[in-house]
Scaffold this motif. Structure first.
Motif, PDB file in Angstrom:
ATOM      1  N   GLU A   1       7.948   0.148  10.342  1.00 42.96           N
ATOM      2  CA  GLU A   1       8.488   0.004   8.950  1.00 42.96           C
ATOM      3  C   GLU A   1       7.334  -0.165   8.094  1.00 42.96           C
ATOM      4  O   GLU A   1       7.119   0.584   7.040  1.00 42.96           O
ATOM      5  N   LEU A   2       6.368  -0.895   8.448  1.00 47.90           N
ATOM      6  CA  LEU A   2       5.336  -1.133   7.643  1.00 47.90           C
ATOM      7  C   LEU A   2       4.440   0.079   7.472  1.00 47.90           C
ATOM      8  O   LEU A   2       3.976   0.607   6.537  1.00 47.90           O
TER       9      LEU A   2
ATOM     10  N   THR B   1      -2.569  -4.359  -0.149  1.00 49.04           N
ATOM     11  CA  THR B   1      -1.654  -4.615  -1.389  1.00 49.04           C
ATOM     12  C   THR B   1      -0.334  -4.752  -0.516  1.00 49.04           C
ATOM     13  O   THR B   1       0.630  -5.712  -1.192  1.00 49.04           O
ATOM     14  N   ALA B   2       0.026  -4.286   0.406  1.00 47.25           N
ATOM     15  CA  ALA B   2       1.299  -4.582   1.285  1.00 47.25           C
ATOM     16  C   ALA B   2       1.318  -6.063   1.604  1.00 47.25           C
ATOM     17  O   ALA B   2       2.355  -6.726   1.651  1.00 47.25           O
ATOM     18  N   ILE B   3       0.343  -6.378   2.185  1.00 47.07           N
ATOM     19  CA  ILE B   3       0.113  -7.808   2.932  1.00 47.07           C
ATOM     20  C   ILE B   3       0.431  -8.829   1.440  1.00 47.07           C
ATOM     21  O   ILE B   3       1.161  -9.650   1.784  1.00 47.07           O
ATOM     22  N   ARG B   4      -0.427  -8.481   0.518  1.00 45.51           N
ATOM     23  CA  ARG B   4      -0.143  -9.251  -0.491  1.00 45.51           C
ATOM     24  C   ARG B   4       1.369  -9.395  -0.863  1.00 45.51           C
ATOM     25  O   ARG B   4       1.860 -10.566  -1.622  1.00 45.51           O
ATOM     26  N   ALA B   5       1.919  -8.379  -1.012  1.00 45.42           N
ATOM     27  CA  ALA B   5       3.403  -8.173  -1.559  1.00 45.42           C
ATOM     28  C   ALA B   5       4.066  -8.958  -0.508  1.00 45.42           C
ATOM     29  O   ALA B   5       5.009  -9.668  -0.857  1.00 45.42           O
TER      30      ALA B   5
ATOM     31  N   HIS C   1      -6.753   3.407   3.286  1.00 47.99           N
ATOM     32  CA  HIS C   1      -5.694   2.615   4.081  1.00 47.99           C
ATOM     33  C   HIS C   1      -6.013   1.324   4.060  1.00 47.99           C
ATOM     34  O   HIS C   1      -5.189   0.406   3.693  1.00 47.99           O
ATOM     35  N   LEU C   2      -7.111   0.641   3.650  1.00 52.58           N
ATOM     36  CA  LEU C   2      -7.455  -0.592   3.498  1.00 52.58           C
ATOM     37  C   LEU C   2      -6.806  -1.067   2.164  1.00 52.58           C
ATOM     38  O   LEU C   2      -6.251  -2.249   2.143  1.00 52.58           O
TER      39      LEU C   2
END
Length: 78
Positions: free
Chosen positions: A37-38, A69-73, A63-64
């Protein structure tokens, strides 16, 4: 500052914001997401997420930025 130097500085800051591999996995799991999903959300393969969470590889380039951004969210949502 030249554009190249700005890009290098931006990448350095992103790497500073990238948690350790074990923490990346814990953040994703706390958010209730599978690796697939991620991966779909940021446009990479499930194997890429697996490699990043196990420390085998580190995301780079666009990708970084998307991964950080995804990890922060996900961290804020947890």
């Amino acid at each position: 500052m030249k554009a190249t130097a700005l890009r290098v500085r931006a990448r350095m800051l992103l790497h500073q914001d990238l948690p350790a591999p074990e923490e990346r996995r814990a953040i994703r799991q706390a958010a209730g997401l599978s690796q697939g999903e991620l991966a779909e959300a940021i446009g990479v393969t499930r194997q890429a997420i697996s490699n990043w969470e196990s420390g085998v590889r580190t995301p780079n380039g666009p990708h970084l930025e998307r991964y950080v951004t995804a990890i922060r969210a996900l961290r804020r949502a947890a």
